[in-house]
Design a protein around this motif. Structure first.
Motif, PDB file in Angstrom:
ATOM      1  N   GLN A 419       0.857  -1.188   0.000  1.00 60.66           N
ATOM      2  CA  GLN A 419       0.000   0.000   0.000  1.00 60.66           C
ATOM      3  C   GLN A 419       0.893   1.237   0.000  1.00 60.66           C
ATOM      4  OE1 GLN A 419      -3.690   0.381   1.800  1.00 60.66           O
ATOM      5  NE2 GLN A 419      -3.369   2.202   0.555  1.00 60.66           N
ATOM      6  N   GLY A 420       0.843   2.016  -1.077  1.00 59.07           N
ATOM      7  CA  GLY A 420       1.613   3.256  -1.096  1.00 59.07           C
ATOM      8  C   GLY A 420       0.932   4.275  -0.195  1.00 59.07           C
ATOM      9  N   LEU A 421       1.707   5.134   0.445  1.00 61.71           N
ATOM     10  CA  LEU A 421       1.084   6.141   1.307  1.00 61.71           C
ATOM     11  C   LEU A 421       0.984   7.460   0.553  1.00 61.71           C
ATOM     12  CD1 LEU A 421       2.999   5.454   4.657  1.00 61.71           C
ATOM     13  CD2 LEU A 421       0.749   4.632   3.972  1.00 61.71           C
ATOM     14  N   LEU A 422      -0.218   8.012   0.493  1.00 61.01           N
ATOM     15  CA  LEU A 422      -0.384   9.297  -0.183  1.00 61.01           C
ATOM     16  C   LEU A 422       0.412  10.358   0.554  1.00 61.01           C
ATOM     17  CD1 LEU A 422      -4.186   9.292  -1.011  1.00 61.01           C
ATOM     18  CD2 LEU A 422      -2.235   9.051  -2.572  1.00 61.01           C
ATOM     19  N   GLN A 423       0.353  10.247   1.864  1.00 56.35           N
ATOM     20  CA  GLN A 423       1.078  11.195   2.694  1.00 56.35           C
ATOM     21  C   GLN A 423       2.186  10.411   3.385  1.00 56.35           C
ATOM     22  OE1 GLN A 423      -1.188  14.371   3.745  1.00 56.35           O
ATOM     23  NE2 GLN A 423       0.880  14.972   3.167  1.00 56.35           N
ATOM     24  N   PRO A 424       3.408  10.473   2.859  1.00 53.68           N
ATOM     25  CA  PRO A 424       4.479   9.688   3.486  1.00 53.68           C
ATOM     26  C   PRO A 424       4.623  10.055   4.970  1.00 53.68           C
ATOM     27  CG  PRO A 424       5.243  10.705   1.460  1.00 53.68           C
ATOM     28  CD  PRO A 424       3.893  11.265   1.736  1.00 53.68           C
ATOM     29  N   ALA A 466       0.001  -3.918   2.689  1.00 50.59           N
ATOM     30  CA  ALA A 466      -1.418  -3.544   2.685  1.00 50.59           C
ATOM     31  C   ALA A 466      -2.131  -4.055   3.937  1.00 50.59           C
ATOM     32  CB  ALA A 466      -2.089  -4.075   1.423  1.00 50.59           C
ATOM     33  N   LEU A 467      -1.673  -5.183   4.459  1.00 51.71           N
ATOM     34  CA  LEU A 467      -2.332  -5.739   5.647  1.00 51.71           C
ATOM     35  C   LEU A 467      -2.189  -4.833   6.867  1.00 51.71           C
ATOM     36  CD1 LEU A 467      -1.377  -9.518   5.319  1.00 51.71           C
ATOM     37  CD2 LEU A 467      -3.648  -8.511   5.142  1.00 51.71           C
ATOM     38  N   MET A 468      -1.250  -3.906   6.798  1.00 49.79           N
ATOM     39  CA  MET A 468      -1.010  -3.021   7.934  1.00 49.79           C
ATOM     40  C   MET A 468      -1.717  -1.680   7.766  1.00 49.79           C
ATOM     41  SD  MET A 468       0.946  -4.414  10.161  1.00 49.79           S
ATOM     42  CE  MET A 468       0.129  -5.944   9.842  1.00 49.79           C
TER      43      MET A 468
END
Ligand code: ADP
Ligand code: MG
Length: 557
Positions: A419-424, A466-468
């Protein structure tokens, strides 16, 4: 072989081996010497895990030129002079073994100057002999450089771990001294990179901020108590701030860093009933005791202590921490629902007074029957009915099992959902965490983490498994680094990662679940390979069979 007395060279290596176990032990001895010399600034530098180079500079008293060579003799010390002194040790060093031991297993250079000498002196030792000696200018203080550690001691060299592991020991060690001496300005440079710097302004919280970050610095609670025997001071964590191992417990006796199972137990005793199973407090505790009350002359490394009145010290520490926790509990009555800790509920006796043979671990079959959810108990357990009776399911443990299986399956099939984070997210690591991350970062990418250095012990997290997605990422990462750094358990890395992620990602006790969520959880649990135990081996459920129920109610004999 006939009996004979060993050559002095062999003797000195044997003795040196006890003092200098690894590069961090050299640094420990040098820091202690600097502190004993009254230094207010200590800079430490290491390269190649400390094997290539260690350099410690201080602004302490220095060694008079006339005594410099003597300082490298075995049992030469300025700190004690007779047997009586051994019972009253107020300095960190006293055995006169460090400098000769280091010089026996490495090349050592020293430049030092006292306030009364007009110029400093320099000496270069190799294989235990002086090879150069001259005057050299420098301001008051000492700089000791140690090169090629264990080069002439290949047995020991072989046992050293990777550069990263040695660096992590060094970072941990220096952090401990910085915590013990907030009024001393420490800096640590590892492989030319600044790993830690403290201001030396005397404020322990500020040191905690440097090492563990602002959250801990703000939330740790002050411990301060004096009784007839000891003064106990420092910081300890509120129950809501806990860690998954004991790496965050630091104990000092008269500011000497010690490993003490006794003090660990005293501290954990104070948290009894307040922490979930497998969680440990964070504490930085100094115990001031009259010097006659402790014996620090237990081992050449001086990291252990014996107390004249063990029980009294134990209870001083326990009471001091209990006092702090009690005061805060009163100040903020809305404490977390810790009374629901699964540990306390593991035995069915505590729920109702029934015989202990209902514990799930004794059930032979692994597979779960199809279960029907009846409700939730204490926002922690799912009550369900199956063909053969009643099931109480620990929601956290069950979810841990589900996540653990999925994480390992995805990893082994190289199909980790990322899962990429939009807001790092930016995270600040302790010096030790940073070393662990450097050793494991590539491995962690296989699990879906993208973590990039951002300078100054800051790291940017751009993607997570993604599970996190629903977990607190900062907690996830620090838990992960904790468990990868811990020596506890010899499990392979991937199991440690999966366990830690499962534990942090799983729903918690105390969280209300809808019927739909509970049904889904049970459905997923049914599909795991070992639905009846969590990855730590604790049961996920308690089963009361229809037969047992009938027996309990006296329906059958
Ligand atoms: P110990 O610390 O047990 O006395 P060491 O071998 O570590 O033994 O040091 C020997 C002596 O050298 C010390 O007693 C002290 O007088 C002197 N010394 C060592 N390091 C320093 C330092 N950084 N500053 C001033 N004196 C030092
Ligand atoms: Mg010493």
């Amino acid at each position: 072989m006939p009996i004979k007395v060993l050559e002095p060279e062999v003797v000195s290596k044997i003795a040196a081996g006890e003092v200098v176990e690894r590069p961090a032990s050299v640094i420990k001895e040098l820091i202690e010497n600097s502190l004993d010399a009254g230094a207010t600034q200590i800079s430490i530098e290491a390269q190649g895990g400390g094997v290539e180079l260690i350099k410690v500079s201080d602004n302490g008293a220095g060694i008079p030129a006339s005594e410099l060579e003597l300082a490298f003799h075995r049992y030469a010390t300025s700190k004690i002079s007779n047997i009586a002194d051994l019972g009253n040790i107020g300095s960190l060093g006293f055995r006169g073994e460090a400098l000769p031991s280091i010089a026996a297993v490495a090349e050592v250079e020293i430049v030092t100057k006292t306030s009364s000498d007009s110029i400093g002196s320099y000496m270069y030792w190799r294989k235990g002999d002086v090879v150069r000696k001259e005057s050299r200018a420098r301001p008051q203080g000492s700089t000791i450089t140690v090169r090629r550690l264990f080069r002439y001691f290949p047995v020991r060299l072989k046992f050293l771990k990777s550069v990263n592991t040695e660096n992590s020991h060094i970072a941990h060690l220096v952090s401990q001294y910085a915590l013990a001496f907030p009024e001393v300005k420490f800096s640590l440079v590892l492989d030319k990179r600044l790993s830690l710097r403290t201001t030396g302004n005397g404020d322990l919280r500020e040191v905690v901020n440097e090492i563990y970050g602002p959250e801990l610095a703000q939330r740790m609670l002050k411990v301060e108590q004096k009784d007839g025997l000891a003064k106990v001071g420092g910081l300890t964590s509120p129950p809501s701030l806990a860690r998954s191992n004991r790496n965050y417990l630091s104990f000092f006796i008269n500011r000497r860093w010690v490993h003490s199972p006794l003090l660990t137990r005293a501290t954990e005793e104070a948290y009894r009933g307040l922490l979930m199973d497998g969680r440990h407090p964070i504490a930085i505790i100094n115990i001031s005791l009259p010097v006659q009350e402790v014996d620090v002359n237990v081992h050449p490394a001086k990291a252990q202590a014996k107390f004249c009145h063990e029980q009294a010290v134990f209870s001083s520490v326990q009471k001091a921490i209990e006092g702090t926790l009690a005061r805060t509990a009163i100040a903020s009555p809305k404490a977390e629902p810790f009374s629901l800790s699964p540990g306390q509920w593991q035995s069915p006796r505590m729920i109702m007074d029934i015989q202990p043979d209902f514990v799930v671990a004794q059930l032979p079959t692994l597979e779960l029957p199809v279960l029907r959810v009846l409700g939730q108990l204490a926002n922690t357990y799912i009550i369900a009915e199956g063909p053969s009776g009643l099931y109480l399911i620990d929601q956290h443990a069950a979810h841990e099992r589900i996540l653990y299986d999925r994480i390992l399956t995805q990893w082994s099939q190289k199909e980790v959902e990322v899962q990429g984070l939009l807001q790092p997210i930016t995270i600040e690591l302790s010096p030790r965490e940073e070393e662990t991350l450097k050793a494991t970062r590539e491995f962690l990418t296989q699990f879906g983490f993208s973590i990039e250095p951002f300078g100054n012990r800051s790291y940017v997290i751009r993607a997570i498994p993604a599970l996190m997605a629903r977990a607190n990422i900062i907690e996830v990462i620090s838990g992960l680094l904790d468990s990868l750094a811990s020596k506890e358990g010899l499990n392979p890395w991937e199991e440690k990662v999966a366990q830690s992620l499962a534990c942090h990602g799983a729903i918690r006790a105390g969280q209300q679940l809808s019927n739909e969520e509970m049904r889904e959880l049970i459905k997923q649990l049914e599909q795991t390979k070992q639905p009846r135990s969590c990855p730590h081996g604790r049961p996920t459920m308690i089963h009361l069979s229809s037969h047992q129920l009938e027996k309990e109610f006296g329906r059958i004999g």
